[in-house]
Design an enzyme around this catalytic site. Structure first.
Site, PDB file in Angstrom:
ATOM      1  N   GLY A 133      -8.097 -15.021   3.954  1.00  0.00           N
ATOM      2  CA  GLY A 133      -8.930 -14.522   5.040  1.00  0.00           C
ATOM      3  C   GLY A 133     -10.387 -14.437   4.662  1.00  0.00           C
ATOM      4  CD  GLU A 187     -13.865   2.925   0.277  1.00  0.00           C
ATOM      5  OE1 GLU A 187     -14.096   3.149   1.474  1.00  0.00           O
ATOM      6  OE2 GLU A 187     -14.698   2.395  -0.484  1.00  0.00           O
ATOM      7  CG  ASP A 222     -23.787  15.893  -4.274  1.00  0.00           C
ATOM      8  OD1 ASP A 222     -22.891  15.048  -4.389  1.00  0.00           O
ATOM      9  OD2 ASP A 222     -24.967  15.609  -3.962  1.00  0.00           O
ATOM     10  N   GLY A 233     -14.741  -7.000   0.048  1.00  0.00           N
ATOM     11  CA  GLY A 233     -16.072  -6.398   0.101  1.00  0.00           C
ATOM     12  C   GLY A 233     -15.961  -4.956  -0.340  1.00  0.00           C
ATOM     13  CB  CYS A 244     -14.825  -0.667  -5.677  1.00  0.00           C
ATOM     14  SG  CYS A 244     -14.969   1.128  -5.550  1.00  0.00           S
TER      15      CYS A 244
END
EC number: 1.1.1.22
Length: 485
Positions: A280, A179, A53, A284, A287
Protein backbone atom coordinates in the site's frame (compact mmCIF):
# COMPACT_ATOMS: atom_id res chain seq x y z
CA UNK A 1 27.48 -13.52 71.46
CA UNK A 2 26.06 -15.49 68.56
CA UNK A 3 22.77 -15.87 70.45
CA UNK A 4 22.45 -12.09 70.78
CA UNK A 5 23.14 -11.74 67.02
CA UNK A 6 20.40 -14.25 66.28
CA UNK A 7 17.97 -12.35 68.51
CA UNK A 8 18.88 -9.12 66.75
CA UNK A 9 18.24 -10.69 63.33
CA UNK A 10 14.91 -12.07 64.58
CA UNK A 11 13.85 -8.67 65.87
CA UNK A 12 14.80 -7.05 62.54
CA UNK A 13 12.76 -9.64 60.66
CA UNK A 14 9.71 -8.91 62.84
CA UNK A 15 10.09 -5.18 62.24
CA UNK A 16 10.46 -5.76 58.47
CA UNK A 17 7.31 -7.86 58.46
CA UNK A 18 5.36 -5.18 60.29
CA UNK A 19 6.76 -2.37 58.13
CA UNK A 20 7.49 -3.78 54.63
CA UNK A 21 9.78 -1.72 52.38
CA UNK A 22 7.93 1.05 50.53
CA UNK A 23 7.41 0.47 46.83
CA UNK A 24 9.63 2.67 44.70
CA UNK A 25 8.13 5.97 43.68
CA UNK A 26 8.35 6.85 40.02
CA UNK A 27 8.90 10.03 38.04
CA UNK A 28 8.35 10.24 34.30
CA UNK A 29 10.21 13.10 32.62
CA UNK A 30 8.40 14.16 29.47
CA UNK A 31 4.65 13.63 29.17
CA UNK A 32 4.17 13.40 25.44
CA UNK A 33 2.85 10.26 23.80
CA UNK A 34 5.35 7.90 25.44
CA UNK A 35 5.56 9.63 28.81
CA UNK A 36 1.85 10.13 29.43
CA UNK A 37 1.15 6.51 28.56
CA UNK A 38 4.00 5.19 30.69
CA UNK A 39 3.02 7.32 33.69
CA UNK A 40 -0.60 6.15 33.56
CA UNK A 41 0.45 2.51 33.16
CA UNK A 42 2.85 2.68 36.11
CA UNK A 43 0.03 4.06 38.24
CA UNK A 44 -2.22 1.22 37.05
CA UNK A 45 0.49 -1.22 38.19
CA UNK A 46 0.18 0.22 41.69
CA UNK A 47 2.97 2.79 41.95
CA UNK A 48 2.88 6.40 43.02
CA UNK A 49 3.83 8.35 39.90
CA UNK A 50 4.58 11.96 39.11
CA UNK A 51 4.83 13.14 35.52
CA UNK A 52 6.91 16.21 34.79
CA UNK A 53 6.84 18.43 31.73
CA UNK A 54 8.18 21.92 31.00
CA UNK A 55 4.90 22.86 29.30
CA UNK A 56 2.49 24.20 31.97
CA UNK A 57 -0.53 23.88 29.68
CA UNK A 58 0.20 20.20 29.02
CA UNK A 59 0.76 19.44 32.70
CA UNK A 60 -2.50 21.18 33.60
CA UNK A 61 -4.47 19.40 30.88
CA UNK A 62 -3.18 15.99 31.98
CA UNK A 63 -3.96 16.84 35.59
CA UNK A 64 -7.55 17.36 34.47
CA UNK A 65 -7.57 14.09 32.51
CA UNK A 66 -7.39 15.79 29.11
CA UNK A 67 -4.98 14.14 26.68
CA UNK A 68 -3.76 16.34 23.79
CA UNK A 69 -3.76 13.43 21.32
CA UNK A 70 -5.99 10.48 20.49
CA UNK A 71 -5.06 7.17 22.10
CA UNK A 72 -7.79 4.66 22.96
CA UNK A 73 -8.12 4.02 26.70
CA UNK A 74 -5.50 6.53 27.83
CA UNK A 75 -7.75 9.43 28.97
CA UNK A 76 -9.81 7.05 31.09
CA UNK A 77 -6.68 5.55 32.70
CA UNK A 78 -5.24 8.98 33.49
CA UNK A 79 -8.50 10.20 35.02
CA UNK A 80 -8.77 7.01 37.07
CA UNK A 81 -5.40 7.46 38.71
CA UNK A 82 -5.45 11.22 39.08
CA UNK A 83 -8.62 10.53 41.07
CA UNK A 84 -7.01 7.65 43.00
CA UNK A 85 -4.12 9.92 43.96
CA UNK A 86 -1.47 7.65 42.47
CA UNK A 87 -0.82 9.94 39.51
CA UNK A 88 -0.12 13.64 39.29
CA UNK A 89 1.64 16.04 36.97
CA UNK A 90 3.94 19.00 37.57
CA UNK A 91 6.36 21.35 35.85
CA UNK A 92 8.72 21.26 38.83
CA UNK A 93 11.58 18.88 38.04
CA UNK A 94 13.05 19.36 41.54
CA UNK A 95 9.77 18.29 43.13
CA UNK A 96 9.45 15.26 40.87
CA UNK A 97 13.05 14.18 41.46
CA UNK A 98 12.90 14.58 45.23
CA UNK A 99 9.66 12.58 45.30
CA UNK A 100 10.93 9.62 43.29
CA UNK A 101 13.34 6.71 43.37
CA UNK A 102 13.15 5.64 39.72
CA UNK A 103 13.27 8.31 37.03
CA UNK A 104 12.12 7.42 33.50
CA UNK A 105 13.41 9.66 30.69
CA UNK A 106 10.63 9.79 28.08
CA UNK A 107 11.40 12.95 26.09
CA UNK A 108 11.48 13.16 22.30
CA UNK A 109 14.43 12.51 20.01
CA UNK A 110 13.32 14.23 16.80
CA UNK A 111 15.30 14.29 13.61
CA UNK A 112 17.83 17.11 13.48
CA UNK A 113 17.16 19.93 11.06
CA UNK A 114 19.08 19.35 7.86
CA UNK A 115 20.32 15.91 8.94
CA UNK A 116 19.15 12.34 9.48
CA UNK A 117 20.80 12.32 12.89
CA UNK A 118 18.66 12.26 16.03
CA UNK A 119 18.44 15.42 18.12
CA UNK A 120 19.56 14.32 21.59
CA UNK A 121 19.43 17.70 23.28
CA UNK A 122 16.15 16.93 25.07
CA UNK A 123 17.43 13.62 26.43
CA UNK A 124 20.67 15.21 27.59
CA UNK A 125 18.88 18.12 29.25
CA UNK A 126 16.35 15.88 30.98
CA UNK A 127 19.11 13.63 32.33
CA UNK A 128 21.09 16.66 33.51
CA UNK A 129 18.08 18.11 35.33
CA UNK A 130 17.27 14.86 37.09
CA UNK A 131 20.86 14.29 38.23
CA UNK A 132 21.37 17.81 39.51
CA UNK A 133 18.14 17.67 41.52
CA UNK A 134 18.69 14.29 43.17
CA UNK A 135 18.21 14.42 46.94
CA UNK A 136 18.73 10.69 47.49
CA UNK A 137 20.04 7.69 45.57
CA UNK A 138 18.20 7.19 42.31
CA UNK A 139 17.93 5.01 39.22
CA UNK A 140 17.70 6.87 35.91
CA UNK A 141 16.03 4.80 33.20
CA UNK A 142 16.20 5.85 29.57
CA UNK A 143 13.13 4.92 27.53
CA UNK A 144 13.51 7.34 24.63
CA UNK A 145 14.68 5.87 21.32
CA UNK A 146 18.31 6.93 20.89
CA UNK A 147 21.31 6.09 18.69
CA UNK A 148 23.62 3.42 20.04
CA UNK A 149 26.31 4.97 22.21
CA UNK A 150 24.03 7.59 23.76
CA UNK A 151 23.84 5.87 27.13
CA UNK A 152 27.58 5.94 27.67
CA UNK A 153 27.65 9.65 26.97
CA UNK A 154 24.78 10.20 29.39
CA UNK A 155 26.61 8.22 32.04
CA UNK A 156 29.40 10.78 31.80
CA UNK A 157 26.83 13.55 32.35
CA UNK A 158 25.54 11.68 35.40
CA UNK A 159 29.04 11.18 36.84
CA UNK A 160 29.98 14.83 36.34
CA UNK A 161 26.81 16.30 37.85
CA UNK A 162 25.61 13.97 40.62
CA UNK A 163 25.60 15.68 44.04
CA UNK A 164 28.22 14.53 46.54
CA UNK A 165 27.24 11.53 48.63
CA UNK A 166 24.47 10.39 46.25
CA UNK A 167 24.55 7.23 44.16
CA UNK A 168 22.99 7.50 40.69
CA UNK A 169 22.87 4.77 38.07
CA UNK A 170 21.76 5.06 34.43
CA UNK A 171 20.36 2.11 32.47
CA UNK A 172 18.26 1.67 29.33
CA UNK A 173 14.75 0.22 29.03
CA UNK A 174 13.48 0.81 25.45
CA UNK A 175 9.78 1.27 24.70
CA UNK A 176 7.84 -0.76 22.14
CA UNK A 177 4.55 1.11 21.93
CA UNK A 178 2.23 0.93 18.94
CA UNK A 179 0.06 3.99 18.47
CA UNK A 180 -3.55 2.94 18.92
CA UNK A 181 -2.54 0.08 21.24
CA UNK A 182 -0.12 1.86 23.56
CA UNK A 183 -1.95 1.21 26.83
CA UNK A 184 -2.08 -2.56 26.29
CA UNK A 185 1.50 -2.58 25.04
CA UNK A 186 2.66 -0.97 28.31
CA UNK A 187 0.51 -3.03 30.67
CA UNK A 188 1.06 -6.34 28.87
CA UNK A 189 4.29 -5.97 26.86
CA UNK A 190 5.53 -8.82 24.69
CA UNK A 191 9.03 -8.39 26.18
CA UNK A 192 10.88 -6.21 28.67
CA UNK A 193 14.45 -5.23 27.79
CA UNK A 194 16.81 -3.73 30.36
CA UNK A 195 20.39 -2.87 29.48
CA UNK A 196 23.49 -1.90 31.41
CA UNK A 197 22.13 -2.93 34.81
CA UNK A 198 23.87 -3.78 38.04
CA UNK A 199 22.44 -6.49 40.30
CA UNK A 200 20.70 -3.78 42.33
CA UNK A 201 19.14 -1.96 39.36
CA UNK A 202 18.05 -5.22 37.71
CA UNK A 203 16.26 -6.22 40.92
CA UNK A 204 14.60 -2.80 41.08
CA UNK A 205 13.41 -3.02 37.48
CA UNK A 206 12.00 -6.46 38.13
CA UNK A 207 10.07 -4.92 41.01
CA UNK A 208 8.76 -2.13 38.78
CA UNK A 209 7.60 -4.63 36.16
CA UNK A 210 6.55 -7.34 38.62
CA UNK A 211 2.96 -7.54 37.33
CA UNK A 212 3.69 -8.24 33.65
CA UNK A 213 6.59 -10.51 34.62
CA UNK A 214 4.22 -12.52 36.80
CA UNK A 215 1.97 -13.13 33.79
CA UNK A 216 4.84 -14.53 31.71
CA UNK A 217 6.35 -11.51 29.95
CA UNK A 218 9.99 -12.41 29.22
CA UNK A 219 12.79 -10.19 30.52
CA UNK A 220 15.92 -9.72 28.40
CA UNK A 221 18.89 -8.40 30.37
CA UNK A 222 21.73 -7.15 28.19
CA UNK A 223 24.46 -4.58 27.85
CA UNK A 224 23.75 -0.91 27.23
CA UNK A 225 24.48 -0.81 23.46
CA UNK A 226 22.25 -3.83 22.78
CA UNK A 227 19.35 -2.28 24.68
CA UNK A 228 19.75 0.94 22.68
CA UNK A 229 19.70 -1.00 19.40
CA UNK A 230 16.68 -3.22 20.06
CA UNK A 231 13.95 -0.64 19.34
CA UNK A 232 15.52 0.87 16.23
CA UNK A 233 16.36 -2.59 14.90
CA UNK A 234 12.78 -3.73 15.43
CA UNK A 235 11.47 -0.68 13.59
CA UNK A 236 14.00 -1.15 10.80
CA UNK A 237 12.90 -4.77 10.34
CA UNK A 238 9.21 -3.85 10.24
CA UNK A 239 9.94 -1.06 7.76
CA UNK A 240 11.87 -3.55 5.62
CA UNK A 241 8.87 -5.93 5.55
CA UNK A 242 6.61 -3.10 4.38
CA UNK A 243 9.01 -1.95 1.68
CA UNK A 244 9.62 -5.54 0.58
CA UNK A 245 5.94 -6.25 -0.04
CA UNK A 246 5.57 -2.90 -1.79
CA UNK A 247 8.46 -3.81 -4.11
CA UNK A 248 6.77 -7.15 -4.81
CA UNK A 249 3.50 -5.27 -5.42
CA UNK A 250 5.17 -3.57 -8.38
CA UNK A 251 5.95 -7.01 -9.82
CA UNK A 252 2.35 -8.09 -9.21
CA UNK A 253 1.00 -5.08 -11.08
CA UNK A 254 3.26 -5.80 -14.04
CA UNK A 255 2.44 -9.50 -14.09
CA UNK A 256 -1.29 -9.24 -13.37
CA UNK A 257 -0.98 -10.95 -9.97
CA UNK A 258 -2.78 -10.05 -6.73
CA UNK A 259 -0.37 -8.93 -4.01
CA UNK A 260 -2.94 -9.32 -1.21
CA UNK A 261 -3.47 -13.01 -1.96
CA UNK A 262 0.28 -13.41 -2.36
CA UNK A 263 0.87 -11.81 1.06
CA UNK A 264 -1.75 -14.09 2.63
CA UNK A 265 0.11 -17.10 1.25
CA UNK A 266 3.46 -15.80 2.50
CA UNK A 267 2.00 -15.04 5.92
CA UNK A 268 1.17 -18.68 6.60
CA UNK A 269 4.89 -19.36 6.79
CA UNK A 270 5.66 -19.00 10.51
CA UNK A 271 9.11 -17.71 9.64
CA UNK A 272 7.54 -14.74 7.83
CA UNK A 273 4.16 -13.97 9.42
CA UNK A 274 1.38 -11.82 8.01
CA UNK A 275 1.79 -8.65 10.07
CA UNK A 276 3.39 -5.65 8.34
CA UNK A 277 3.06 -7.46 5.03
CA UNK A 278 0.34 -5.24 3.59
CA UNK A 279 1.15 -3.57 0.30
CA UNK A 280 0.00 0.00 0.00
CA UNK A 281 0.89 3.60 0.60
CA UNK A 282 3.69 2.74 3.03
CA UNK A 283 4.71 3.71 6.53
CA UNK A 284 4.88 7.08 8.21
CA UNK A 285 4.38 8.55 11.66
CA UNK A 286 6.76 9.85 14.27
CA UNK A 287 8.80 6.66 14.75
CA UNK A 288 9.58 4.42 11.77
CA UNK A 289 10.83 7.08 9.30
CA UNK A 290 12.80 8.96 11.96
CA UNK A 291 14.24 5.84 13.53
CA UNK A 292 15.46 4.18 10.34
CA UNK A 293 17.03 7.44 9.15
CA UNK A 294 18.80 7.85 12.50
CA UNK A 295 20.01 4.25 12.21
CA UNK A 296 21.26 4.92 8.67
CA UNK A 297 23.19 7.93 9.98
CA UNK A 298 24.61 6.12 13.01
CA UNK A 299 25.49 3.01 10.99
CA UNK A 300 27.43 5.16 8.54
CA UNK A 301 29.26 6.82 11.44
CA UNK A 302 30.25 3.39 12.75
CA UNK A 303 31.32 2.17 9.30
CA UNK A 304 28.49 -0.38 9.10
CA UNK A 305 27.76 0.38 5.45
CA UNK A 306 25.68 -2.70 4.65
CA UNK A 307 22.98 -1.75 7.14
CA UNK A 308 23.05 1.84 5.91
CA UNK A 309 22.68 0.77 2.26
CA UNK A 310 19.84 -1.64 2.98
CA UNK A 311 17.85 0.88 5.00
CA UNK A 312 18.45 3.60 2.42
CA UNK A 313 16.69 1.37 -0.12
CA UNK A 314 13.89 0.64 2.35
CA UNK A 315 13.33 4.37 2.85
CA UNK A 316 13.41 5.13 -0.88
CA UNK A 317 10.92 2.35 -1.74
CA UNK A 318 8.61 3.62 0.98
CA UNK A 319 8.70 7.22 -0.20
CA UNK A 320 8.16 6.15 -3.82
CA UNK A 321 4.77 4.69 -2.89
CA UNK A 322 3.49 8.19 -2.21
CA UNK A 323 4.50 9.34 -5.67
CA UNK A 324 2.93 6.23 -7.17
CA UNK A 325 -0.47 7.14 -5.68
CA UNK A 326 -0.11 10.76 -6.78
CA UNK A 327 0.60 9.54 -10.33
CA UNK A 328 -2.40 7.19 -10.22
CA UNK A 329 -4.69 10.05 -9.19
CA UNK A 330 -3.36 12.27 -11.96
CA UNK A 331 -3.85 9.48 -14.49
CA UNK A 332 -7.38 8.88 -13.22
CA UNK A 333 -8.17 12.52 -13.94
CA UNK A 334 -6.89 12.43 -17.52
CA UNK A 335 -3.37 13.65 -16.95
CA UNK A 336 -4.11 16.64 -14.73
CA UNK A 337 -5.87 17.21 -11.42
CA UNK A 338 -6.22 20.94 -12.03
CA UNK A 339 -9.72 21.97 -10.90
CA UNK A 340 -10.65 18.35 -10.23
CA UNK A 341 -12.33 17.46 -6.96
CA UNK A 342 -10.49 14.69 -5.12
CA UNK A 343 -12.12 13.01 -2.13
CA UNK A 344 -9.53 11.73 0.33
CA UNK A 345 -10.43 9.24 3.04
CA UNK A 346 -7.78 9.35 5.74
CA UNK A 347 -5.23 11.83 7.07
CA UNK A 348 -3.59 9.98 9.98
CA UNK A 349 -0.55 7.86 9.18
CA UNK A 350 -2.44 4.78 10.46
CA UNK A 351 -5.84 4.04 12.02
CA UNK A 352 -6.59 4.42 15.76
CA UNK A 353 -4.52 7.60 16.05
CA UNK A 354 -4.75 11.28 15.18
CA UNK A 355 -1.01 11.47 14.48
CA UNK A 356 -0.24 13.08 11.12
CA UNK A 357 3.54 13.34 11.52
CA UNK A 358 5.10 12.26 8.22
CA UNK A 359 1.71 10.89 7.22
CA UNK A 360 1.72 9.38 3.71
CA UNK A 361 -2.01 10.17 3.42
CA UNK A 362 -1.60 13.84 4.21
CA UNK A 363 1.51 14.05 2.04
CA UNK A 364 -0.42 12.74 -0.98
CA UNK A 365 -3.37 15.04 -0.28
CA UNK A 366 -1.13 18.10 -0.01
CA UNK A 367 0.76 17.19 -3.20
CA UNK A 368 -2.48 16.93 -5.18
CA UNK A 369 -3.62 20.25 -3.74
CA UNK A 370 -0.39 21.86 -4.91
CA UNK A 371 -1.13 20.54 -8.41
CA UNK A 372 -4.42 22.44 -8.47
CA UNK A 373 -6.88 19.85 -7.18
CA UNK A 374 -9.71 20.69 -4.84
CA UNK A 375 -8.91 18.17 -2.10
CA UNK A 376 -11.56 17.30 0.47
CA UNK A 377 -10.32 15.17 3.38
CA UNK A 378 -12.19 13.16 5.97
CA UNK A 379 -10.57 11.32 8.88
CA UNK A 380 -12.50 10.04 11.91
CA UNK A 381 -9.91 11.40 14.37
CA UNK A 382 -7.19 13.36 12.60
CA UNK A 383 -9.11 16.21 10.92
CA UNK A 384 -8.09 18.68 13.61
CA UNK A 385 -4.40 17.75 13.71
CA UNK A 386 -4.27 17.67 9.90
CA UNK A 387 -5.90 21.08 9.66
CA UNK A 388 -3.27 22.56 11.97
CA UNK A 389 -0.55 21.26 9.63
CA UNK A 390 -2.32 22.00 6.31
CA UNK A 391 -4.96 24.67 6.90
CA UNK A 392 -5.42 25.36 3.17
CA UNK A 393 -6.94 21.92 2.53
CA UNK A 394 -10.68 21.34 2.87
CA UNK A 395 -11.96 19.03 5.61
CA UNK A 396 -15.23 17.11 5.64
CA UNK A 397 -17.25 15.70 8.52
CA UNK A 398 -18.12 12.37 6.94
CA UNK A 399 -17.26 9.90 4.20
CA UNK A 400 -20.31 11.07 2.27
CA UNK A 401 -19.29 14.73 2.41
CA UNK A 402 -15.77 13.95 1.20
CA UNK A 403 -17.14 11.83 -1.67
CA UNK A 404 -19.80 14.25 -2.87
CA UNK A 405 -18.96 15.53 -6.35
CA UNK A 406 -15.57 13.79 -6.40
CA UNK A 407 -13.84 13.03 -9.70
CA UNK A 408 -11.77 10.42 -7.86
CA UNK A 409 -11.95 8.93 -4.38
CA UNK A 410 -8.70 7.97 -2.64
CA UNK A 411 -8.56 5.69 0.41
CA UNK A 412 -5.31 6.59 2.16
CA UNK A 413 -5.78 5.36 5.76
CA UNK A 414 -7.30 1.97 6.55
CA UNK A 415 -9.97 2.99 9.08
CA UNK A 416 -12.69 0.35 9.55
CA UNK A 417 -15.27 3.03 8.81
CA UNK A 418 -13.95 3.23 5.25
CA UNK A 419 -13.92 -0.52 4.61
CA UNK A 420 -17.48 -0.68 6.01
CA UNK A 421 -18.77 2.07 3.67
CA UNK A 422 -21.48 0.95 1.23
CA UNK A 423 -20.16 1.37 -2.34
CA UNK A 424 -23.68 1.65 -3.83
CA UNK A 425 -24.52 4.62 -1.61
CA UNK A 426 -21.19 6.36 -2.19
CA UNK A 427 -21.55 5.73 -5.96
CA UNK A 428 -24.64 7.95 -6.02
CA UNK A 429 -22.69 10.90 -4.59
CA UNK A 430 -19.58 11.11 -6.78
CA UNK A 431 -19.15 12.82 -10.14
CA UNK A 432 -17.07 9.93 -11.50
CA UNK A 433 -17.01 6.42 -9.97
CA UNK A 434 -13.23 6.09 -9.66
CA UNK A 435 -11.71 4.76 -6.43
CA UNK A 436 -8.03 4.23 -5.70
CA UNK A 437 -7.62 1.97 -2.69
CA UNK A 438 -4.08 2.82 -1.64
CA UNK A 439 -4.36 0.66 1.47
CA UNK A 440 -5.94 -2.44 -0.12
CA UNK A 441 -8.58 -2.40 2.63
CA UNK A 442 -11.77 -2.35 0.53
CA UNK A 443 -13.70 -5.29 -0.90
CA UNK A 444 -12.68 -4.90 -4.54
CA UNK A 445 -15.38 -7.23 -5.88
CA UNK A 446 -18.15 -5.38 -4.04
CA UNK A 447 -17.00 -1.99 -5.26
CA UNK A 448 -16.65 -3.17 -8.85
CA UNK A 449 -20.08 -4.80 -8.68
CA UNK A 450 -21.46 -1.44 -7.55
CA UNK A 451 -20.16 0.16 -10.75
CA UNK A 452 -16.83 1.58 -9.65
CA UNK A 453 -13.62 1.69 -11.62
CA UNK A 454 -11.49 0.25 -8.82
CA UNK A 455 -7.77 -0.17 -8.43
CA UNK A 456 -5.24 -0.54 -5.65
CA UNK A 457 -1.52 -0.95 -5.27
CA UNK A 458 -0.31 -4.36 -6.34
CA UNK A 459 -3.29 -5.41 -8.45
CA UNK A 460 -4.19 -4.66 -12.04
CA UNK A 461 -7.69 -3.16 -12.44
CA UNK A 462 -10.24 -5.62 -13.80
CA UNK A 463 -12.65 -4.59 -16.58
CA UNK A 464 -15.67 -2.95 -14.98
CA UNK A 465 -19.02 -1.89 -16.36
CA UNK A 466 -19.36 1.75 -15.40
CA UNK A 467 -22.25 4.09 -16.02
CA UNK A 468 -21.09 7.66 -16.64
CA UNK A 469 -22.88 10.88 -17.43
CA UNK A 470 -22.75 9.92 -21.12
CA UNK A 471 -24.10 6.40 -20.63
CA UNK A 472 -22.77 2.88 -19.99
CA UNK A 473 -19.20 2.07 -20.90
CA UNK A 474 -16.98 -1.02 -20.54
CA UNK A 475 -13.83 0.28 -18.92
CA UNK A 476 -10.47 -1.45 -19.24
CA UNK A 477 -8.21 1.49 -18.46
CA UNK A 478 -8.47 4.77 -16.66
CA UNK A 479 -7.87 6.51 -19.96
CA UNK A 480 -11.03 4.98 -21.45
CA UNK A 481 -13.07 6.21 -18.50
CA UNK A 482 -11.66 9.68 -18.88
CA UNK A 483 -12.51 9.56 -22.56
CA UNK A 484 -16.19 9.21 -21.70
CA UNK A 485 -16.33 12.83 -20.61
Amino acid sequence: MKKNDDNSETEQAIVSAEHPPQAPRISVVGTGYLGATHAAAMAEMGFEVIGVDNDPAKAQALSEGRVPFFEPGLPELIRKHVKSGRLRFTTDIAEATAFSDVHFICVGTPQQRGSNAANLSYVEEATMQVVRNLTHDGLIVGKSTVPVGTGMRLRSIVAENVPAGIDAELIWNPEFLREGKAVDDTLTPDRIVVGGTSARSEALMREVYAKPIATGTPVIVCDLPTAELVKVSANAFLATKISFINAIAEVCEAAGADVTVLADALGHDVRIGRQFLNAGLGFGGGCLPKDIRALIYRSSELGATKAASLLQQVDEINMSQRQRVIDMAIEACGGSVLNRRIGVLGAAFKPLTDDVRDSPALNVAAALHLRGAQVVIYDPEANETAQRMFPTLTYAESVEEAATGADALLVLTEWKEFSAAKPEEIRSLVARPVVIDARNCLDAAAWRAAGWWFTGLGASPAPTAVTTATGPLLVNTIGQLVGAH
